[in-house]
Scaffold this active site. Structure first.
Site, PDB file in Angstrom:
ATOM      1  N   HIS B 262       4.115  64.520  36.732  1.00  0.00           N
ATOM      2  CA  HIS B 262       3.477  64.057  37.269  1.00  0.00           C
ATOM      3  C   HIS B 262       1.683  65.066  38.072  1.00  0.00           C
ATOM      4  O   HIS B 262       1.163  65.158  37.440  1.00  0.00           O
ATOM      5  CB  HIS B 262       2.897  63.012  38.191  1.00  0.00           C
ATOM      6  N   GLU B 263       3.014  65.502  38.635  1.00  0.00           N
ATOM      7  CA  GLU B 263       1.717  66.818  39.563  1.00  0.00           C
ATOM      8  C   GLU B 263       1.912  68.147  38.375  1.00  0.00           C
ATOM      9  O   GLU B 263       0.466  68.590  38.403  1.00  0.00           O
ATOM     10  CB  GLU B 263       2.752  67.366  40.821  1.00  0.00           C
ATOM     11  N   HIS B 266      -1.523  67.507  36.633  1.00  0.00           N
ATOM     12  CA  HIS B 266      -2.521  67.632  37.902  1.00  0.00           C
ATOM     13  C   HIS B 266      -2.671  69.712  38.141  1.00  0.00           C
ATOM     14  O   HIS B 266      -3.847  70.380  38.206  1.00  0.00           O
ATOM     15  CB  HIS B 266      -1.923  67.760  39.667  1.00  0.00           C
ATOM     16  N   GLU B 292      -6.474  62.039  38.436  1.00  0.00           N
ATOM     17  CA  GLU B 292      -4.991  60.980  38.261  1.00  0.00           C
ATOM     18  C   GLU B 292      -4.732  61.228  36.894  1.00  0.00           C
ATOM     19  O   GLU B 292      -4.167  60.816  36.344  1.00  0.00           O
ATOM     20  CB  GLU B 292      -5.692  59.581  38.872  1.00  0.00           C
TER      21      GLU B 292
END
Lengths: 498, 498
Positions: B262-263, B266, B292
């Site tokens: 997930h990170e 970003h 997101e």
């Protein structure tokens, strides 16, 4: 102007310095490799704000006002004012143009030095070194206060109050002392066995040991941390943030174990300065020499102590998980204090180390006070190694190109290392008058040692000069005989000289 | 004024922001625990320099001048000017006194929220929450541009162009879609086995796996790094420095594995913006929702793909060193996509997650557009959980006190999470028209996916608004049906619905 206003300006300068400190720590520990160009821009912009405040109108006005009204300053204000004025005098006089040339030269010299290390040719560094020297010589008149010789001016930047006159005498005595000890060891000593020192000990095992040791010595992890870097250092950001770093070698535990104990000594000093100096330039070590006295006290004085190791060895063996179970204590302890001539300063043992420093001191003095030709330096370097240490570099990388200092124009810095060592031995002598040091090191509680250092050295930060601190703590000026006696005791014991 | 002068001021502001970014990263990752009071002083001083430049005379003059002479700006200059003006308009209008009150309230509310979590009593947080709400309501008139309702103003701070009118429709459709899928799964689905998911996998084993995975996905470690924190985050410092963090749980590998993926999403966004926007506020994600969309595309769209796991599972098993050797691929894959009602948003699976967001959206709308009494919120919260998820919190910590957002007055932020998820599914649909995504995920080379995202989203940074990006990339506005269809496919497959 009110003291409050002055201290507010000093605080803002300090806050910028703290930010620069964290950025620098990050650059050296964790910054992604490709981020360096962006980081330089951040650094130089912040630095420009910092520097222009440091020599800015508010500081200038404060210096004018409080020079005339010193009685309006509190005790802390007086110490801060003295330090601020000292830095201001040093920095504001230099013409901007010269400073720019100097900064550019230093920055390019570092690259030249790295290149010369690759080609192993001093000649590839010679021009850049010469530039650094020439620009430093141009700066000296602006830096000079009342020092006698050019090199005195440089010495003073790192060790206020130190002179060529003192150092010549002190280093001569120290050199003779060490050479004499070395002769005795060679004639009458029994060399310790060291073949087991390179047994593998994992980073995790080493870390478990040394973290516990420095906590016991007094390094406070709630106000610090330990990271990995190529070049170990300590950075004091503020009273509650003094960070240390190390490098690890799994087949040479001595590197990190003694390295971390050394850096923790710097860290303990910074963690221990009186809080009343927070947010001011007085909240820092008073000189490089005194700073080194604290790191070397930890690393060498404590780290070579038989009682200390006697107490720690079972825990060390436990951390090594069996690797050293077959090595009896005495054999292990003696191995730690093996001494042998070597070409590279940072790998030298504690007996030969000062000789490396003295060689650099003598050469720097030749450069700045005697105008020696830079082209001759490699040969001078090699001859001195042969004369003092009995070995000769086979190339410039293990000779004159080994240290980073001259590429950064840090002339006058080297003596600090030896000064720190001599201070450490002198402090030990005084400490022993009040405390049974070996007994403390044989116990679970090392705090009496740290408390003594705190009382006599740490708490003052930069509010007292090195010579005053040493005089107050030991009741005499720098005296190299304490180090000579200390080394004699240690090495005669380890080498079983009867 | 010349563009060059304007961009130089913007750059200086950005350099200060970079410094603040590193300080914040350090505060969250490595700062010694006792250093926080000193750090706050550094932060607020640097922030004050930063903020006073952001609304300072040079920016003011640039806005005046280039509003009248937009033709003198280059393409980059135009994008930067638009963003700078937008931020200036938002920030300079608010009366200083109100801003100070607001900052103080937010800072104290965080402590009240933590206290209420300890006592498990919403009533201990109610007063502080009310303060945050009242002060936000006072700020709204200063923040308002042409938004219809109060809550539209808040939405726009995180997702420019988003409105209550759009979200009401979109969330209704999404809610119905999810509830319908959940009914089908309950009636006709076969629940996957999950009892092996809590087998121990060390941090080292997990890290070996996930670091390799995100490198393959396109996260560049030479321009980033991965650290440990309590609350995972990504911080983009500059084009070559986008750092991510995670937390590890050795008996729940899903936490770090999906968290890091997930990170990294970003981080890839921030690493991939066109360099021409460096040192400007255009070099950042354009909205929380688009940000997101990138992290959730990584975590959910790729992270739930059968082809992706089919390819990765042997390496996962290797990293787990035998722990999952008895679990056949299909059983493992299905377990990852188990769905079950839960009370805590950050622990929710990807099917029920949007319901958590919709509940918060509905409540925030009631607060700002309908003037609901704050005292009634816990009961409203609990009723909604019962209605949408069929379960009811037994205390306020697993209910209304679970999220940090309201203590920070981040009202209007929650919808971004669901927007990002819907954007991700809509982007997937368009991507599939051009690329055989499952085929790519079954291969060794994921670059076609990243390249597509780079071309359609990443490169633009904040130079295009979210709705424009989505329209250009997918040729239609936000459409929740893609997410509903995506979830239907995924979960009907995993739950073997015929």
């Amino acid at each position: 102007m009110k003291e409050k206003e002055f201290l507010q300006e000093v605080k803002e300068i300090n806050l910028l310095q703290q930010a620069l400190g964290i950025l620098d720590w990050d650059t050296q520990t964790g910054m992604p490799e490709k981020a360096s160009a962006y980081r330089s821009e951040v650094d130089s912009y912040l630095y420009s704000i910092y520097f222009s405040k440091k020599i800015g109108p508010k500081i200038k006005e404060a210096i004018r006002y409080f020079s005339e009204h010193p009685e309006e300053l509190s005790e802390v204000g007086t110490a801060v004012f003295a330090k601020v004025k000292e830095e201001y005098d040093l920095e504001h006089r230099v013409p901007e143009d010269l400073m720019r040339k100097y900064t550019a030269a230093v920055s390019s010299a570092h690259g030249q030095w790295q290149k010369a290390r690759e080609t192993q040719q001093f000649s590839d560094f010679q021009h850049a070194l010469n530039q650094n020297i020439e620009l430093t010589k141009q700066l000296i008149p602006y830096w000079r206060k009342d020092e006698k010789t050019n090199y005195d001016v440089l010495l003073n930047q790192y060790e206020p109050g130190m002179t060529v006159e003192i150092l010549d005498k002190v280093f001569d005595q120290l050199k003779e002392g060490i050479l004499s000890i070395r002769r005795t060891l060679q004639e009458k000593g029994t060399e310790p066995e060291t073949d087991f020192l390179n047994r593998r000990m994992t980073k995790k095992q080493q870390k478990r040991f040394v973290v516990k040791v420095i906590e016991q010595l007094g390094y406070d992890f709630s106000r610090g941390r330990l990271d990995d870097t190529v070049h170990p250092f300590m950075t004091g950001i503020n009273p509650n943030d003094a960070r240390i770093t190390t490098r690890w070698n799994e087949t040479d535990f001595k590197m990190a174990v003694f390295g971390v104990i050394h850096e923790a000594g710097h860290g303990m000093y910074e963690q221990d300065i009186d809080d009343k100096y927070a947010y001011t330039p007085v909240y820092e070590g008073t000189s490089m020499g005194i700073h080194e006295s604290q790191s070397l006290f930890n690393e060498i004085i404590i780290g070579s102590s038989r009682s200390f190791w006697k107490k720690q060895y079972p825990f060390f063996q436990e951390c090594a998980e069996g690797t050293f179970d077959d090595i009896p204590f005495d054999k292990f302890y003696r191995s730690l204090n093996h001494t042998k001539s070597s070409l590279v300063r940072i790998e030298a043992d504690s007996l030969t180390y000062p000789l490396h420093i003295i060689i650099r001191y003598e050469i720097e003095k030749m450069i700045f006070n005697e105008g020696v030709d830079v082209a001759e330096l490699p040969e001078i370097w090699n001859q001195k190694y042969e004369e003092y240490l009995g070995i000769r570099p086979t190339n410039d990388v293990e000779g004159i190109l080994q240290d980073v200092h001259w590429s950064g124009a840090s002339f006058g810095y080297f003596p600090s290392y030896a000064l720190g060592y001599m201070y450490a031995a002198q402090l030990l002598h005084s400490l022993q008058q009040e405390i049974d040091v070996e007994n403390v090191l044989a116990s679970d509680d090392y705090s009496p040692i740290k408390n003594w250092m705190s009382e006599h050295i740490h708490q003052y930060g930069a509010s007292r000069k090195p010579n005053q601190l040493i005089m107050d703590a030991t009741h005499e000026p720098l005296n190299p005989q304490y180090l000579i006696d200390y080394m004699k005791d240690l090495y005669f014991n380890v080498y079983q000289v009867k």
